[in-house]
Design an enzyme around this catalytic site. Structure first.
Site, mmCIF file in Angstrom:
data_model
loop_
_atom_site.group_PDB
_atom_site.id
_atom_site.type_symbol
_atom_site.label_atom_id
_atom_site.label_comp_id
_atom_site.label_asym_id
_atom_site.label_seq_id
_atom_site.Cartn_x
_atom_site.Cartn_y
_atom_site.Cartn_z
ATOM 1 N N ASN A 134 0.808 -1.222 0.000
ATOM 2 C CA ASN A 134 0.000 0.000 0.000
ATOM 3 C C ASN A 134 0.842 1.274 0.000
ATOM 4 O O ASN A 134 0.457 2.273 -0.597
ATOM 5 C CB ASN A 134 -1.007 -0.002 1.150
ATOM 6 N N GLU A 232 3.732 -3.415 12.376
ATOM 7 C CA GLU A 232 2.747 -2.362 12.127
ATOM 8 C C GLU A 232 1.630 -3.036 11.359
ATOM 9 O O GLU A 232 1.788 -3.403 10.189
ATOM 10 C CB GLU A 232 3.364 -1.210 11.353
ATOM 11 N N CYS A 266 -3.674 1.824 6.634
ATOM 12 C CA CYS A 266 -4.012 1.345 7.978
ATOM 13 C C CYS A 266 -4.533 2.463 8.872
ATOM 14 O O CYS A 266 -5.229 2.194 9.851
ATOM 15 C CB CYS A 266 -2.789 0.707 8.625
ATOM 16 N N GLU A 435 7.996 2.890 15.137
ATOM 17 C CA GLU A 435 8.904 3.281 14.064
ATOM 18 C C GLU A 435 8.971 4.802 14.023
ATOM 19 O O GLU A 435 8.177 5.493 14.658
ATOM 20 C CB GLU A 435 8.402 2.742 12.720
#
Length: 457
Positions: A134, A232, A266, A435
């Site tokens: 994505n 993630e 997300c 992150e």
């Protein structure tokens, strides 16, 4: 599954073949790990200033090829050209940011009796980064840039559908002067190449972005080796609209909060929670805002939303949205390509799959709430906790609700989730670890404690 020697990369705008990419074999994974381990030893022996300089050269190389990378992202991922330019720029900026941390990756001096105690942050070794389709470029860099800056080697496994920008980045790294084999790209299937990286004893850490289902499997398999992991994963983020907010601003910002990247994000705000007293007014204003979204050729500068990534993803999104469900629907091209129109469902039960599960497409639901406590209850009524927004003029409410919503990244009167200066990650089943931000390099190090006795012998 049978082993595929090549993967066909399709253009999601047309559905046509873009390129065929050789798939990495298991023997090639073994060889890549061995080569990366040797390159990492050479890399970590370089002076910090030299490593920082090479990473900055890598950033300059990305900047010099920014338009090329952006156009490649449009072709393989169907991203709008504006988004793709931002993504290539994000890779450049993150490399620069990470380079600045190389010479500031400091340990500590801890007061102790009888001597001197220091800590040293040492690189882990070889890092496996498994990137999604994505956001192929930036998310690959989220793992690779700080890992390299901390003194590690990186093996990047891109998604089968979007390997082209990753392969080009590896070429630019070599052109910039990074040691050979320090940053390698290994295209191939997740259940072959990805699994091999997860299981390989020579890989010290896995960084994975993708579905919660796959993330759980990776975490379980890393546990067998006590291998470090950053995950993630999915999200079902709320967009909470209180009656006291600037309603016009909230409405104007809502469409792209879940339509950016065709909803394949997300952090997409796909659960729009609106206080009951302004619910009808909100929907009245939202309908024309959705209708105004330009869906079409992602290479066109005016396009706001492009296609979905694949036929499989299109079928998945369609399955969540029966035609009979009432709501607001925009328009999208028909014919070739993987197109789905912007969709807002307005009469959905809060427990329905489309309201609770990650659709990963341009689909949102509107759910009314009564008061602050009701909004918080609805916002937290999912297994996810990645991101979210709230709209209010009341600073006290903003503080209370921000503290109460179980999510790793929240914005007040904004839909911003990602900045490379600040930490990013999720609560609950949205992931593990963080992150980006000032501590990104430390996540790729081991802390060694050393005590020097001052006692005379």
């Amino acid at each position: 599954m049978p082993y595929a020697s090549h993967h066909e990369v399709l253009n999601p705008t047309t559905g046509r073949l873009l390129r065929s990419v050789p798939a990495t074999t298991l023997d090639e994974v073994d060889a890549a790990v061995a080569l990366a381990a040797r390159a990492q030893q050479r890399w970590t022996r370089l002076a910090p200033a030299d490593r920082a300089r090479l990473l900055r050269r890598f950033a300059l190389a990305v900047d010099a090829h920014l338009e090329e990378l952006a156009q490649l992202e449009v072709l393989e991922a169907g991203h709008t050209i504006g988004n793709a330019r931002w993504e290539a720029g994000n890779v450049r900026d993150l490399l620069d940011f990470a380079a600045g941390g190389v010479e500031r990756l400091n340990g500590r001096q801890i007061p102790v009796p009888g001597g001197l105690n220091i800590t040293i942050l040492e690189p882990l070794g070889v890092i496996g980064v498994i990137a999604p389709w994505n956001f192929p470029m930036p998310i690959a860099a989220w793992g690779a840039a700080p890992a390299l800056a901390a003194g590690n080697a990186v093996l990047l496994k891109p998604a089968e559908t979007t390997p082209l920008t990753a392969l080009r980045l590896a070429e630019l790294a070599l052109e910039a002067g990074l040691p050979q084999h320090l940053f390698q790209v290994l295209p191939g299937a997740g259940d072959i190449v990805g699994n091999a990286l997860v299981e390989h004893p020579g890989v010290a850490k896995i960084v994975f972005t993708g579905s919660t289902r796959v993330g759980k499997a990776i975490m379980a398999r890393c546990a067998e080796q006590v291998k470090r992991v950053t995950l993630e994963l999915g999200g079902k983020s709320p967009n909470i609209v209180f009656a006291d907010c600037d309603l016009e601003a909230a409405v104007a910002a809502t469409p792209m909060s879940f339509l950016d990247n065709s909803g394949q994000d997300c952090c997409a705000r796909t659960r729009i929670l609106v206080q009951r007293s302004v619910h009808d007014r909100f929907l009245e204003r939202l309908a024309p805002a959705i209708a105004a979204i330009t869906v079409g050729d992602p290479a066109d500068e005016k396009t706001q939303m492009g296609p979905l990534i694949s036929r499989a993803q299109l079928d998945r999104v369609r399955a969540y949205v029966p035609d009979a469900l009432p709501g607001i629907r925009g328009t999208a091209p028909t014919g070739a390509g993987f197109w789905f129109p912007p969709t807002v469902l307005t009469e959905v039960d809060a427990g329905a799959p489309v309201a609770c599960e990650e659709v990963f497409g341009p689909v949102a639901v509107v759910l009314p709430f009564d008061d602050e406590a009701d909004a918080i209850r609805l916002a937290n009524a999912t297994p996810y906790g990645l991101s979210g927004s709230l709209w209010t003029r009341d600073i006290g409410r903003a503080i209370r609700v921000s503290r109460a919503v179980a999510a790793g990244n929240l914005s007040v009167n904004s839909h911003s989730s990602v900045r490379y200066w600040t930490p990013f990650g999720g609560y609950k089943q949205s992931g593990l670890g963080r992150e980006l931000g000032p501590d990104a390099l430390a996540a790729f190090t081991e802390t060694k404690n050393v005590f020097f006795s001052s006692t005379e012998v």
